[in-house]
Design an enzyme around this catalytic site. Sequence first.
Site, PDB file in Angstrom:
ATOM      1  N   HIS A 143      41.385  32.844  35.811  1.00 22.67           N
ATOM      2  CA  HIS A 143      40.893  34.208  36.056  1.00 22.67           C
ATOM      3  C   HIS A 143      41.346  35.149  34.934  1.00 22.67           C
ATOM      4  O   HIS A 143      40.540  35.934  34.414  1.00 22.67           O
ATOM      5  CB  HIS A 143      41.422  34.666  37.428  1.00 22.67           C
ATOM      6  CG  HIS A 143      41.085  36.067  37.823  1.00 22.67           C
ATOM      7  ND1 HIS A 143      40.326  36.371  38.938  1.00 22.67           N
ATOM      8  CD2 HIS A 143      41.412  37.264  37.265  1.00 22.67           C
ATOM      9  CE1 HIS A 143      40.204  37.690  39.032  1.00 22.67           C
ATOM     10  NE2 HIS A 143      40.856  38.259  38.028  1.00 22.67           N
ATOM     11  N   GLU A 144      42.627  35.052  34.554  1.00 24.24           N
ATOM     12  CA  GLU A 144      43.156  35.987  33.540  1.00 24.24           C
ATOM     13  C   GLU A 144      42.601  35.672  32.148  1.00 24.24           C
ATOM     14  O   GLU A 144      42.329  36.593  31.369  1.00 24.24           O
ATOM     15  CB  GLU A 144      44.689  35.969  33.532  1.00 24.24           C
ATOM     16  CG  GLU A 144      45.358  36.331  34.862  1.00 24.24           C
ATOM     17  CD  GLU A 144      44.847  37.609  35.495  1.00 24.24           C
ATOM     18  OE1 GLU A 144      44.422  38.520  34.770  1.00 24.24           O
ATOM     19  OE2 GLU A 144      44.854  37.680  36.740  1.00 24.24           O
ATOM     20  N   CYS A 153      40.544  41.128  42.349  1.00 24.16           N
ATOM     21  CA  CYS A 153      40.928  41.568  41.009  1.00 24.16           C
ATOM     22  C   CYS A 153      41.417  42.999  41.091  1.00 24.16           C
ATOM     23  O   CYS A 153      40.779  43.830  41.742  1.00 24.16           O
ATOM     24  CB  CYS A 153      39.718  41.472  40.073  1.00 24.16           C
ATOM     25  SG  CYS A 153      40.085  41.959  38.376  1.00 24.16           S
ATOM     26  N   LEU A 154      42.536  43.278  40.427  1.00 20.05           N
ATOM     27  CA  LEU A 154      43.085  44.636  40.469  1.00 20.05           C
ATOM     28  C   LEU A 154      42.119  45.646  39.854  1.00 20.05           C
ATOM     29  O   LEU A 154      42.220  46.834  40.150  1.00 20.05           O
ATOM     30  CB  LEU A 154      44.432  44.681  39.734  1.00 20.05           C
ATOM     31  CG  LEU A 154      45.555  43.854  40.379  1.00 20.05           C
ATOM     32  CD1 LEU A 154      46.789  43.853  39.490  1.00 20.05           C
ATOM     33  CD2 LEU A 154      45.884  44.369  41.771  1.00 20.05           C
ATOM     34  N   HIS A 179      39.331  37.230  31.710  1.00 13.11           N
ATOM     35  CA  HIS A 179      39.416  38.662  31.374  1.00 13.11           C
ATOM     36  C   HIS A 179      39.462  38.870  29.857  1.00 13.11           C
ATOM     37  O   HIS A 179      38.905  39.840  29.343  1.00 13.11           O
ATOM     38  CB  HIS A 179      40.688  39.279  31.966  1.00 13.11           C
ATOM     39  CG  HIS A 179      40.528  39.826  33.350  1.00 13.11           C
ATOM     40  ND1 HIS A 179      39.647  40.832  33.662  1.00 13.11           N
ATOM     41  CD2 HIS A 179      41.154  39.511  34.510  1.00 13.11           C
ATOM     42  CE1 HIS A 179      39.742  41.117  34.959  1.00 13.11           C
ATOM     43  NE2 HIS A 179      40.650  40.321  35.509  1.00 13.11           N
ATOM     44  N   GLN A 201      42.999  45.013  31.164  1.00 10.32           N
ATOM     45  CA  GLN A 201      43.069  45.758  32.427  1.00 10.32           C
ATOM     46  C   GLN A 201      43.982  46.977  32.339  1.00 10.32           C
ATOM     47  O   GLN A 201      43.944  47.831  33.232  1.00 10.32           O
ATOM     48  CB  GLN A 201      43.553  44.849  33.564  1.00 10.32           C
ATOM     49  CG  GLN A 201      42.557  43.747  33.904  1.00 10.32           C
ATOM     50  CD  GLN A 201      43.071  42.924  35.065  1.00 10.32           C
ATOM     51  OE1 GLN A 201      43.831  41.985  34.855  1.00 10.32           O
ATOM     52  NE2 GLN A 201      42.681  43.277  36.276  1.00 10.32           N
ATOM     53  N   GLY A 207      48.475  38.352  38.747  1.00 13.09           N
ATOM     54  CA  GLY A 207      48.141  38.172  37.343  1.00 13.09           C
ATOM     55  C   GLY A 207      47.503  39.430  36.790  1.00 13.09           C
ATOM     56  O   GLY A 207      46.867  40.190  37.528  1.00 13.09           O
TER      57      GLY A 207
HETATM   58 CO    CO Z   1      41.255  40.246  37.464  1.00 15.02          CO
END
Ligand code: CO
Length: 170
Positions: A137-138, A95-96, A141, A51, A46
């Site tokens: 989670h997304e 998380c990326l 963000h 991001q 995701g």
């Molecule tokens: Co993340």
Amino acid sequence: MAVREIVLHPHPILRKKAREVTDFGPALQKLIDDMFDTLRWASGVGLAAPQVNVPWRVLVVEYAHEEGVPPERYALVNPKLVYVSPETEIGTEGCLSIPGVFGEVVRARSIIVKGQDRFGHPITIRAHGWLARIFQHEIDHLNGILFIDKAVRTWKEAPEPAEVALQARK
Ligand code: CO
């Protein structure tokens, strides 16, 4: 289509509330295509627009429930959680934007999310388990919230040798 740079914590855009999307024109189409490219390049499940340094309410998800099964793919614009189950479950997230850090986070087991597809058509998605976790989670963000804010515990994992090589090249 292009891979975009993923911004890393503590970049300030990760803490801002992203803006509603009203223009479903070429810039949004390119953003979504690039976000899918970036997600695959990073082997993630995701990705939210902040991001990649874009403060819009856009997320992409690509998740296979099992190995060998084609992944479910979603591009969701202006998502809103309209239902979160009272039943929760704990699971390990990363998380990326926070490489090498993992944490256990309590999330609703089931959700219903409404929003728009990439062309502005309304869509409703029902999700359970890991897919529900990814959406939660997304969507966090888009509100400037990171999983480390909610984790009951976090830990660092030593990077893979390939990641060390990648970081050394930067
Ligand atoms: Co993340």
